[in-house]
Design an enzyme around this catalytic site. Structure first.
Site, PDB file in Angstrom:
ATOM      1  N   HIS A 124      38.418  40.772  37.672  1.00 48.18           N
ATOM      2  CA  HIS A 124      37.401  41.814  37.806  1.00 48.18           C
ATOM      3  C   HIS A 124      36.261  41.279  38.666  1.00 48.18           C
ATOM      4  O   HIS A 124      36.258  40.113  39.081  1.00 48.18           O
ATOM      5  CB  HIS A 124      36.895  42.262  36.440  1.00 48.18           C
ATOM      6  CG  HIS A 124      37.812  43.227  35.754  1.00 48.18           C
ATOM      7  ND1 HIS A 124      38.020  44.503  36.198  1.00 48.18           N
ATOM      8  CD2 HIS A 124      38.596  43.079  34.642  1.00 48.18           C
ATOM      9  CE1 HIS A 124      38.881  45.116  35.406  1.00 48.18           C
ATOM     10  NE2 HIS A 124      39.251  44.271  34.455  1.00 48.18           N
ATOM     11  N   ASP A 154      32.925  44.768  43.437  1.00 45.24           N
ATOM     12  CA  ASP A 154      33.576  46.070  43.288  1.00 45.24           C
ATOM     13  C   ASP A 154      33.140  47.075  44.355  1.00 45.24           C
ATOM     14  O   ASP A 154      33.969  47.661  45.047  1.00 45.24           O
ATOM     15  CB  ASP A 154      33.266  46.660  41.907  1.00 45.24           C
ATOM     16  CG  ASP A 154      34.224  46.175  40.830  1.00 45.24           C
ATOM     17  OD1 ASP A 154      35.226  45.527  41.179  1.00 45.24           O
ATOM     18  OD2 ASP A 154      33.967  46.441  39.648  1.00 45.24           O
TER      19      ASP A 154
END
Length: 374
Positions: A124, A154
Site C-alpha cells: 500500500h 497513491d
C-alpha cells in the site's frame, strides 16, 4: 471538457486507479467502472462514472469485456502483473500485431516496479513511499518520519502520474493513430513527483536537504517555514522564505504582540530579523515565534496578515476551505458526503445503448451469471 467523446474502461480497484478515472471523468471522458457482480464497494471517487457488473470468470463475461474494451479509448488496469493476461485481456490482445483495438491506451498501475524483486508482493501507499526513499526525508521526530496520509504514492505518484501519461499517449495517438501501453508504478511515480527534494538531497551544496530530518529548510527545521499554535487552539502557517517577505512578517508580528507583553528582558534585544539567515539562532527564533503566536487567536492573526506578503495564513479545516475557496464549478466544493456508485448500477444502460446488446442477449447473460445489475 477536453476529453468529451473519449471512452474509458476502469477496472474497479483501490485509490490510484479510481482517482485516475475520476480526473478523466471530471474533464469530460465517459468512464465506465467494471465491477464484479458480487462486489460491494466503498469507493467514493465515482463522480460522473457509470458501473457495469461483469463476471470475468465466465467465458461470455470475458467476451463482453473484450467488446467493451474494443469500443474504448483508454483502459485502466489496477491489478498486479499478470492478472489481465490470465483473464485473456492483456495488452497483446488489443495492441498486438492482430490486436482488436490498436488505438487503445492501455494504462497499468502497480505498486512496486514491474522489473523489481518486489513486483509480485502486496503493498500500500506507505510501503511504496518507504521504498521510494522519500519517506525517510519527510518531517517527523529525530527517530522516525511522519507520512502525509496516502497522498504521495497513491494519488500523486500513482493516480495523477497515470493521468499525465494517459494524456500524453492520447496526444501521441493523434500523430501515429496507434495506442500504447502506459506503465505506472507508485514507487517510481513517488520519486518522480519528489524530484526536487531528491535532487537537493543528492546535491548537499544547495543546503535544502543536506542535514538530518527536521533541521532543513522545508522539513520543519526552519522557524520561518513552520506551523504555530494560537491562543484558541487554531493554527497558523508561516512560509516566508524570501528575506523581503520575512521582513514584512516580522515587522507586523512584533507590532501585533499584545502590549509587547512577550518581549520580556530575555527577548527585548533578540535580533529576530537577522535570525533568519543564522541557523544557530533558529531554535531561539522558533521559541520566540511560538510564544508570540500563542498570544492571539487564529482569527486575529489571520486579520493581521491578510493582504500582506508575510506568507502567513491560517490552517483551515476541509469544510472551511470548501466554503471559502470552492468556486461554482469546483467539483470538490461539496464535501458533505461521498459520491457512491453501486456495482452494476448501469449494466443494462451501458450494454444496450453502447454495445447494442438485445433484450434476449441481455437475459442470456444474466442467466449465464456473466453480468449483474442492481
Amino acid at each position: 471538457m477536453a476529453l468529451k467523446g473519449k471512452k474509458v474502461i476502469e477496472f474497479a480497484g483501490l485509490a490510484p486507479a479510481p482517482f485516475a478515472g475520476l480526473v478523466l471523468s471530471d474533464n469530460g471522458a465517459s468512464v465506465i467502472r467494471v465491477d464484479r457482480p458480487s462486489a460491494s464497494t466503498l469507493d467514493v471517487l465515482c463522480r460522473g462514472k457509470r458501473s457495469v457488473a461483469v463476471n470475468s470468470k465466465v467465458p461470455s463475461g470475458r467476451e463482453l469485456l473484450k467488446r467493451l474494451i474494443v469500443s474504448s479509448d483508454v483502459l485502466i488496469d489496477p491489478f498486479r502483473p499478470g492478472v489481465m493476461e490470465r483473464l485473456g485481456l492483456g495488452p497483446d490482445v488489443f495492441l498486438g500485431k492482430s490486436g482488436l483495438n490498436q488505438r487503445l491506451v492501455y494504462a497499468r498501475i502497480v505498486g512496486f516496479p514491474r522489473t523489481s524483486s518486489y513486483k509480485d508482493m502486496a503493498g500500500h501507499d506507505l510501503n511504496y513511499l518507504a521504498m521510494s526513499g522519500v519517506l525517510s526525508m519527510l518531517p517527523g521526530s529525530a527517530h522516525k518520519p511522519n507520512f502525509p496520509l496516502n497522498l504521495l504514492a497513491d494519488f500523486a505518484g500513482g493516480g495523477m502520474h497515470c493521468v499525465t501519461k494517459v494524456l500524453l499517449a492520447l496526444l501521441e495517438r493523434n500523430e501515429s493513430d496507434r495506442g500504447q501501453i502506459v506503465d505506472v508504478d507508485m514507487v517510481s511515480g513517488t520519486r518522480y513527483v519528489s524530484a526536487s527534494p531528491l535532487i537537493h538531497r543528492s546535491n548537499p551544496a544547495t543546503g535544502r536537504f543536506a542535514s538530518k530530518r527536521g533541521t532543513n529548510l522545508l522539513d520543519g527545521g526552519a522557524p520561518f517555514y513552520n506551523i504555530y499554535l494560537c491562543r484558541d487552539g487554531g493554527l497558523m502557517t508561516l512560509a516566508c522564505i524570501e528575506p523581503p517577505f520575512f521582513g514584512v512578517f516580522i515587522e507586523k508580528f512584533i507590532q501585533a504582540l499584545p502590549g509587547h507583553s512577550v518581549l520580556s528582558d530575555e527577548w527585548r534585544d533578540f535580533p529576530a530579523l537577522a535570525a533568519q539567515a543564522d541557523r544557530k539562532l533558529w531554535p531561539r527564533l522558533k521559541q520566540f515565534l511560538t510564544i508570540g503566536f500563542a498570544s492571539r487567536a487564529r482569527h486575529e492573526w489571520t486579520d493581521i496578515f491578510f493582504e500582506t506578503d508575510a506568507c502567513c495564513v491560517p490552517v483551515l479545516t476541509p469544510e472551511e476551505a470548501a466554503q471559502g475557496f470552492g468556486s461554482s464549478d469546483d467539483p470538490v466544493k461539496d464535501i458533505s458526503g461521498p459520491c457512491l456508485l453501486n456495482p452494476g448500477q448501469h449494466t443494462k444502460e451501458v450494454l444496450t445503448a453502447e454495445l447494442s446488446v438485445t433484450e434476449d442477449e441481455y437475459e442470456r447473460l444474466l442467466n449465464d451469471s456473466a453480468i449483474g445489475q442492481c
